[in-house]
Write an enzyme that holds these catalytic residues in place. Structure first.
Site, PDB file in Angstrom:
ATOM      1  N   HIS A   1      83.839  84.889  25.090  1.00 18.86           N
ATOM      2  CA  HIS A   1      84.609  84.088  26.041  1.00 18.86           C
ATOM      3  C   HIS A   1      84.932  82.721  25.462  1.00 18.86           C
ATOM      4  O   HIS A   1      86.092  82.283  25.485  1.00 18.86           O
ATOM      5  CB  HIS A   1      83.840  83.899  27.347  1.00 18.86           C
ATOM      6  CG  HIS A   1      84.425  82.801  28.203  1.00 18.86           C
ATOM      7  ND1 HIS A   1      85.519  82.992  29.014  1.00 18.86           N
ATOM      8  CD2 HIS A   1      84.088  81.492  28.326  1.00 18.86           C
ATOM      9  CE1 HIS A   1      85.838  81.852  29.600  1.00 18.86           C
ATOM     10  NE2 HIS A   1      84.987  80.924  29.210  1.00 18.86           N
TER      11      HIS A   1
ATOM     12  N   GLU B   1      90.393  77.208  32.654  1.00 19.89           N
ATOM     13  CA  GLU B   1      89.836  78.558  32.773  1.00 19.89           C
ATOM     14  C   GLU B   1      90.827  79.563  33.347  1.00 19.89           C
ATOM     15  O   GLU B   1      90.885  80.702  32.895  1.00 19.89           O
ATOM     16  CB  GLU B   1      88.569  78.528  33.645  1.00 19.89           C
ATOM     17  CG  GLU B   1      87.388  77.804  33.014  1.00 19.89           C
ATOM     18  CD  GLU B   1      86.747  78.572  31.866  1.00 19.89           C
ATOM     19  OE1 GLU B   1      87.115  79.748  31.638  1.00 19.89           O
ATOM     20  OE2 GLU B   1      85.872  78.001  31.191  1.00 19.89           O
TER      21      GLU B   1
ATOM     22  N   SER C   1      90.127  86.082  28.180  1.00 21.99           N
ATOM     23  CA  SER C   1      88.990  86.855  27.680  1.00 21.99           C
ATOM     24  C   SER C   1      88.593  87.983  28.625  1.00 21.99           C
ATOM     25  O   SER C   1      87.596  88.669  28.395  1.00 21.99           O
ATOM     26  CB  SER C   1      87.782  85.930  27.447  1.00 21.99           C
ATOM     27  OG  SER C   1      87.386  85.294  28.654  1.00 21.99           O
TER      28      SER C   1
ATOM     29  N   HIS D   1      88.992  80.075  24.430  1.00 21.10           N
ATOM     30  CA  HIS D   1      89.249  78.636  24.337  1.00 21.10           C
ATOM     31  C   HIS D   1      89.838  78.170  23.006  1.00 21.10           C
ATOM     32  O   HIS D   1      90.709  77.297  22.988  1.00 21.10           O
ATOM     33  CB  HIS D   1      87.945  77.862  24.554  1.00 21.10           C
ATOM     34  CG  HIS D   1      87.480  77.818  25.973  1.00 21.10           C
ATOM     35  ND1 HIS D   1      88.052  77.004  26.916  1.00 21.10           N
ATOM     36  CD2 HIS D   1      86.480  78.494  26.604  1.00 21.10           C
ATOM     37  CE1 HIS D   1      87.427  77.169  28.076  1.00 21.10           C
ATOM     38  NE2 HIS D   1      86.479  78.063  27.917  1.00 21.10           N
TER      39      HIS D   1
END
Length: 286
Positions: A130, A176, A195, A135
């Site tokens: 993730h 997010e 993700s 990111h």
């Protein structure tokens, strides 16, 4: 230490430095872990061309880390000259102030452990897949990278003002789970979506969630879901809009929002710019 859901945090915190960083110890990853990484990567990489924004797609193609768990030092050699950011290894979730300080100094914390095979489709706590897949590619975009630093600086101030929860909602609905307008329709830049094997298509294709134009104060007053797909996504026009929105001092905003009732995650308000599955937004009348 416990996470938002109250479970004990995973990760080895016994060897942390004062800033919660650890050594990645890349040689300790097992062949099975590299295999699991390749499976996770292959699933998401196949979805990225359809649902991710161009900035993410371009960076992912240049990084090309689908063959196994990446080495942070190798990525840093590319990231540093691109946007002056660096990755640092951490055992897992870190305290708010530690996280904000790293972002404010252009350091992004990446968890070192990888999920178990049984967690292939869903994991409660962020792991290296993730943190890295979701990111890191966006940190190669200069405007988004500057936004992340501004967020870190704002987080330090919010901590002192007792406004962490308001600022956390901004992070959730942008970093997010954010969506962005593109000539091809709505696409995602949010790491939690990028993700996820299921939410990456759901956020764009499903008729169920709300898609609402970016509104800073609206976001900071809106609850979010941590255990299901989101009921609402907020859409930016471009990353400059996101960066410009975080440039002012948030102190007056916190005072303005203090004591107000929060909106439920499913709420659509009069005046919201509502998107319908990628169609240009309309304004919800009062």
């Amino acid at each position: 230490m416990t996470g938002e859901t109250g479970h004990a945090l995973r990760g080895d915190y016994g060897r942390i430095r004062p800033d919660y960083s650890v050594d990645q110890d890349w040689d300790a990853y097992t062949p099975d872990e590299h295999t699991l990484w390749r499976r996770l990567y292959a699933r998401q990489a196949a979805l990225v061309p359809t649902y991710a924004c161009a900035e993410f797609r371009d960076a992912l193609a240049q990084l090309n880390y689908g063959e196994g768990i990446p080495r942070f030092d190798v990525i840093n050699a590319k990231l540093k000259p691109a946007t002056d950011w660096q990755l640092i290894a951490v055992p897992g979730l870190v305290p708010d102030l530690v996280f904000f300080d790293h972002l404010a100094n252009r350091r992004f914390p990446v968890t070192v452990w990888l999920r178990e095979p049984a967690e292939f489709d869903y994991i409660v706590e962020p792991d290296i897949f993730h943190d890295f897949f979701g990111h890191v590619p966006m940190l190669f975009d200069p405007v988004f990278a500057n936004y992340m630093q501004a967020y870190g600086r704002g987080g330090i101030k919010a901590h002192a003002l007792g406004a962490i929860e308001m600022l956390a909602r901004l992070y959730w609905y942008t970093v997010e789970f954010g969506l962005i307008e593109t000539p091809q329709g709505l696409r995602t830049y949010g790491s939690g979506i990028l993700s996820s094997g299921g939410e990456i298509s759901y956020c764009v294709d499903s008729p169920n969630p709300n898609r609402i134009g970016f509104d800073l104060l609206r976001i900071m007053q809106t609850r979010y879901k941590i255990d299901t797909f989101q009921e609402t996504y907020f859409v930016i026009r471009d990353f400059r809009e996101l960066f410009d929105a975080t440039a002012p001092d948030f102190t007056p905003y916190y005072e303005q929002l203090k004591g107000r009732e929060l909106h439920a995650a499913s709420t659509v308000l009069a005046g919201d710019r509502v998107y319908h599955r990628g169609v240009a937004p309309i304004v919800r009348a009062a």
